[in-house]
Design an enzyme around this catalytic site. Structure first.
Site, mmCIF file in Angstrom:
data_model
loop_
_atom_site.group_PDB
_atom_site.id
_atom_site.type_symbol
_atom_site.label_atom_id
_atom_site.label_comp_id
_atom_site.label_asym_id
_atom_site.label_seq_id
_atom_site.Cartn_x
_atom_site.Cartn_y
_atom_site.Cartn_z
ATOM 1 N N GLU A 282 0.819 -1.218 0.000
ATOM 2 C CA GLU A 282 0.000 0.000 0.000
ATOM 3 C C GLU A 282 0.850 1.265 0.000
ATOM 4 O O GLU A 282 0.590 2.207 0.753
ATOM 5 C CB GLU A 282 -0.969 -0.014 1.197
ATOM 6 C CG GLU A 282 -1.916 -1.196 1.153
ATOM 7 C CD GLU A 282 -2.963 -1.216 2.269
ATOM 8 O OE1 GLU A 282 -2.690 -0.701 3.355
ATOM 9 O OE2 GLU A 282 -4.050 -1.755 2.020
ATOM 10 N N ASP A 361 -8.397 -8.906 4.107
ATOM 11 C CA ASP A 361 -8.103 -7.821 5.039
ATOM 12 C C ASP A 361 -9.163 -7.700 6.122
ATOM 13 O O ASP A 361 -9.925 -6.744 6.132
ATOM 14 C CB ASP A 361 -7.996 -6.503 4.242
ATOM 15 C CG ASP A 361 -7.376 -5.388 5.066
ATOM 16 O OD1 ASP A 361 -6.942 -5.662 6.195
ATOM 17 O OD2 ASP A 361 -7.327 -4.252 4.565
ATOM 18 N N GLU A 389 -12.288 -2.248 12.503
ATOM 19 C CA GLU A 389 -12.387 -1.513 11.240
ATOM 20 C C GLU A 389 -13.595 -1.947 10.401
ATOM 21 O O GLU A 389 -14.426 -1.129 10.033
ATOM 22 C CB GLU A 389 -11.095 -1.698 10.440
ATOM 23 C CG GLU A 389 -11.154 -1.031 9.082
ATOM 24 C CD GLU A 389 -9.831 -1.097 8.335
ATOM 25 O OE1 GLU A 389 -8.878 -1.709 8.847
ATOM 26 O OE2 GLU A 389 -9.761 -0.534 7.229
HETATM 27 C C1 GCU Z 1 -6.071 -2.116 6.097
HETATM 28 C C2 GCU Z 1 -6.378 -0.772 6.670
HETATM 29 C C3 GCU Z 1 -5.233 0.176 6.546
HETATM 30 C C4 GCU Z 1 -3.951 -0.473 7.065
HETATM 31 C C5 GCU Z 1 -3.724 -1.808 6.389
HETATM 32 C C6 GCU Z 1 -2.552 -2.594 6.947
HETATM 33 O O1 GCU Z 1 -6.005 -2.039 4.705
HETATM 34 O O2 GCU Z 1 -7.498 -0.236 6.042
HETATM 35 O O3 GCU Z 1 -5.534 1.344 7.254
HETATM 36 O O4 GCU Z 1 -2.865 0.357 6.861
HETATM 37 O O5 GCU Z 1 -4.845 -2.607 6.557
HETATM 38 O O6 GCU Z 1 -2.797 -3.583 7.615
HETATM 39 O O7 GCU Z 1 -1.404 -2.257 6.727
#
Ligand code: GCU
Length: 665
Positions: A282, A361, A389
């Site tokens: 990400e 996730d 979440e």
């Molecule tokens: C999810 C979450 C993110 C987080 C990511 C992770 O996607 O929405 O906010 O950074 O997990 O576990 O790194």
């Protein structure tokens, strides 16, 4: 000197350690044997309880007959292999309860064991029972930012106010509340905390170097409760902080930079636990930029931590978050396995691969990640998400104990469960913040407690853990209160699943903040999160025969069971298969009727739970009661919204009416 018990700021809830939980211990005569910092922590606890309840505590060698409880450090009678630094034994003979531990943490855990037992610790008799944690590492990752992030705020995915550790761009000056947090963690067996977000932004990157003193201050107050401090670091730190032209893990200057930085960390925090790294994930930097593997990256950090006994937790959450939704060949669920299984056996012994429990996730329902069964030569840690979440954001009641327990007991191969595979530990994203109830929703405290206890014993019965939590949190609880709390929590995860995304399909949430329904919110997005609903059917074909092949990542018998819609468990059907709305489930219902029924039922269950909670007024402290009651209003509003959007969407897509003719829009 006995360590004074932390003083909670005015108005902060004592969670599972209210003074009355110490009544049984505090009314008795206790002897503490042994020395060292943890003996001082234990002494402080017992002394405070005795001041309140009239008992007495002495150090050293009072004769056993003259006391009710002995809490002692020593190896005597622990057997050849001992019980390690964290284990203890507990026995009761001749009217004396004796806890023996060979390490300080064991003594502290032994004390909290006695506290949990309450009067039962001083009744009857039993021979020496050994207790030791199944997993050596029981860790919370805090997704806390030091500086408030423009999008994610102070705590990423935080639903409990600000950070316990950070405020106004720096570590809090007053760490008394952090001390109290450490104490709560010790009481449920958690022994490690990473104090900053895995997404390491500019300010937070500096914690590793010029701001390590702030981390050291936090470590200092957590240490007396047996909690070691870890830090999330940026893989690009040598570039960001060191001004080097590269962060290539095989470059000698890069290694040298990390070695120096790590030496300084250990000068500041001698018992520092290690680094947590989110790399090539990400948008976070990682070894791919230099043509290196994740093992190259992790091993470089493992090597600099090794001389100090530190560990690198390298996250396996690696996938393409810029996918083209038109591309049907890429399947996000496959990604972690595809990236990491070829590296099995290449990771250093102190590199732990941290794997999310499901392949996507933290959805309300996912299969267990096939990676967990496929890397026998790698130390794995399993990551859970205590912060809610995708499970109601601590506005909804959703006790996750049963889900985690299913995951931990799952056996991909007959010889080992997930809990046994997690040799590198159990990790969870914390749900705690500076909210007066710690977790926003007071009942979400049960999730934090349950996580700790399952990390200690992954095969524990979650309902028994909940009993413990109720017993501690509501020490004067009548049967009616205890039954009521069970009634609202026991089935709450399944209730939540019913009114949200059906049959394992996931992701029907509002994009970005992830609260509330939006069936197509992620359907044409780059995140790899699709349901593929059309007028005929719904679900993702992940079979080997006609789909993405994901089902083939499992060992037998699971690969075979998941492969066919006839044998795939109902609750995961749409995760593995695209089926017509009229497809019959094992329950006998069609998929579409199941969608309608569960959404109506889910809302009814929330209505019932709200009534049960209302009936407990007068049995629960009024502030707590009011906070939960208020959140039930929002949960009910939101559940109705979910029901109506999901049902209307699928009614309009499929044209199939509800058999029972209920109102669908
Ligand atoms: C999810 C979450 C993110 C987080 C990511 C992770 O996607 O929405 O906010 O950074 O997990 O576990 O790194």
């Amino acid at each position: 000197m006995p360590l004074p018990v932390p003083v909670l700021p005015q108005g902060v809830d004592p969670a599972w350690l209210p003074p009355a939980a110490f009544r049984a211990v505090g009314g008795r005569r206790t002897v503490i044997r042994g020395s060292g910092p943890m003996a001082e922590t234990v002494h402080g606890e017992v002394a405070q309880a005795c001041r309140r309840f009239g008992g007495r505590v002495v150090r050293g060698a009072a004769s056993d007959g003259a006391c009710d409880l002995v809490l002692g450090l020593g190896d005597e009678g622990l057997g050849e292999e001992g019980l390690g630094e964290e284990g203890f034994t507990c026995a009761r003979e001749g009217g004396t309860t004796t806890v023996t531990a060979s390490g300080g943490r064991g003594l502290l855990y032994g004390l909290f064991h006695v506290v949990r037992l309450g009067e039962a610790a001083f009744t009857g008799g039993w021979t020496r029972e050994p207790h030791r944690p199944a997993l050596a590492l029981r860790m919370l990752d805090h997704w806390d930012n030091v500086a408030v992030h423009p999008v994610m705020g102070q705590v990423e995915r935080g639903y409990a106010g600000g950070s316990l550790f950070w405020e106004d761009g720096r570590a809090r000056g007053d760490l008394e509340r952090v001390r109290a947090y450490g104490r709560l963690l010790a009481a449920c067996g958690i022994n490690a905390v990473a104090v900053n977000n895995v997404n390491v932004h500019e300010t937070e990157a500096h914690l590793l170097t010029d701001r390590i003193a702030e981390v050291a201050a936090i470590a200092e107050v957590l240490r007396p409760y047996g909690v070691r401090t870890h830090l999330s670091v940026s893989f690009a730190a040598p570039v960001m902080l060191g001004g080097l032209p590269t962060a290539d893990p095989l470059d000698e200057t890069v290694r040298g930079w990390w070695a120096t930085a790590t030496r300084r960390v250990y000068e500041a925090i001698p018992d520092f636990g290690g680094y947590v790294v989110k790399a090539d994930s990400e948008g976070q930097p990682g070894p791919f930029a230099y043509g290196r593997t994740h093992a190259d990256g992790a091993n470089m950090l493992a090597a600099v931590l090794e001389p100090y006994g530190g560990t690198v937790h390298w996250r396996a959450f690696v996938y393409d978050h810029r996918q083209d939704w038109r591309d049907r060949t890429t399947d996000r669920a496959r990604a972690a396995y595809d990236h990491f299984v070829p590296l099995d056996g290449e990771f250093a012994p102190n590199a732990v691969l941290q794997v999310k429990h499901g392949p996507m996730d933290f959805q309300v329902r996912e299969p267990v990640s096939p990676l967990i069964g496929a890397m026998p030569r790698t130390r794995l840690a399993v990551e859970l998400q205590v912060t809610q979440e995708y499970t109601g954001q601590q506005r909804h009641v959703c006790w996750l104990g049963p889900m985690w327990s299913e995951v931990l007991r799952f056996r991909q191969e007959p010889e080992s469960s997930v809990g046994e595979r997690a040799r590198g530990g159990l990790v969870a994203v914390s749900n705690a913040g500076d909210d007066p109830f710690w977790t926003g929703h007071p009942l979400a405290q049960a999730n934090l407690y349950t996580f700790g206890r399952l990390a200690w014993r992954p095969d524990a019965e979650p309902r028994e853990v909940l009993d413990e939590w109720i017993g501690l949190t509501f020490p004067e609880a009548s049967e009616r209160l205890s039954d009521g709390v069970h009634a609202v929590l026991d089935g709450s995860w399944r209730t939540y699943e019913k009114y949200t995304a059906p049959l394992g399909v996931g992701w029907m949430v509002q994009p970005g903040h992830h609260y509330g329904p939006s069936v197509d919110g992620y359907e044409y997005s780059p995140w790899g999160t699709y349901h593929f609903a059309d007028r005929d059917g719904i679900g993702v074909d992940r079979s080997v025969a006609s789909g993405t092949g994901y089902a083939g990542q499992y060992a037998k018998p699971w690969a075979g069971l998941y492969e066919s819609p006839d044998t795939c468990p109902d609750e995961l059907l749409l995760f593995f298969h695209h089926v017509p709305y009229g497809h019959p489930l094992k329950s006998g219902k069609t998929v579409i009727q199941h969608i309608y029924d569960t959404h109506f039922e889910g809302v009814e269950e929330v209505e019932e739970a709200r009534e049960v909670w209302a009936s407990l007024a007068g049995l629960v402290d009024p502030v707590r009661h009011a906070r939960v009651a208020e959140r039930y209003e929002e949960q009910l509003r939101s559940a109705r919204e979910w029901r109506d959007q999901i049902n209307s969407y699928f009614f309009r897509k499929s044209g199939v009416p509800d058999e029972r003719g209920r109102l669908i829009y």
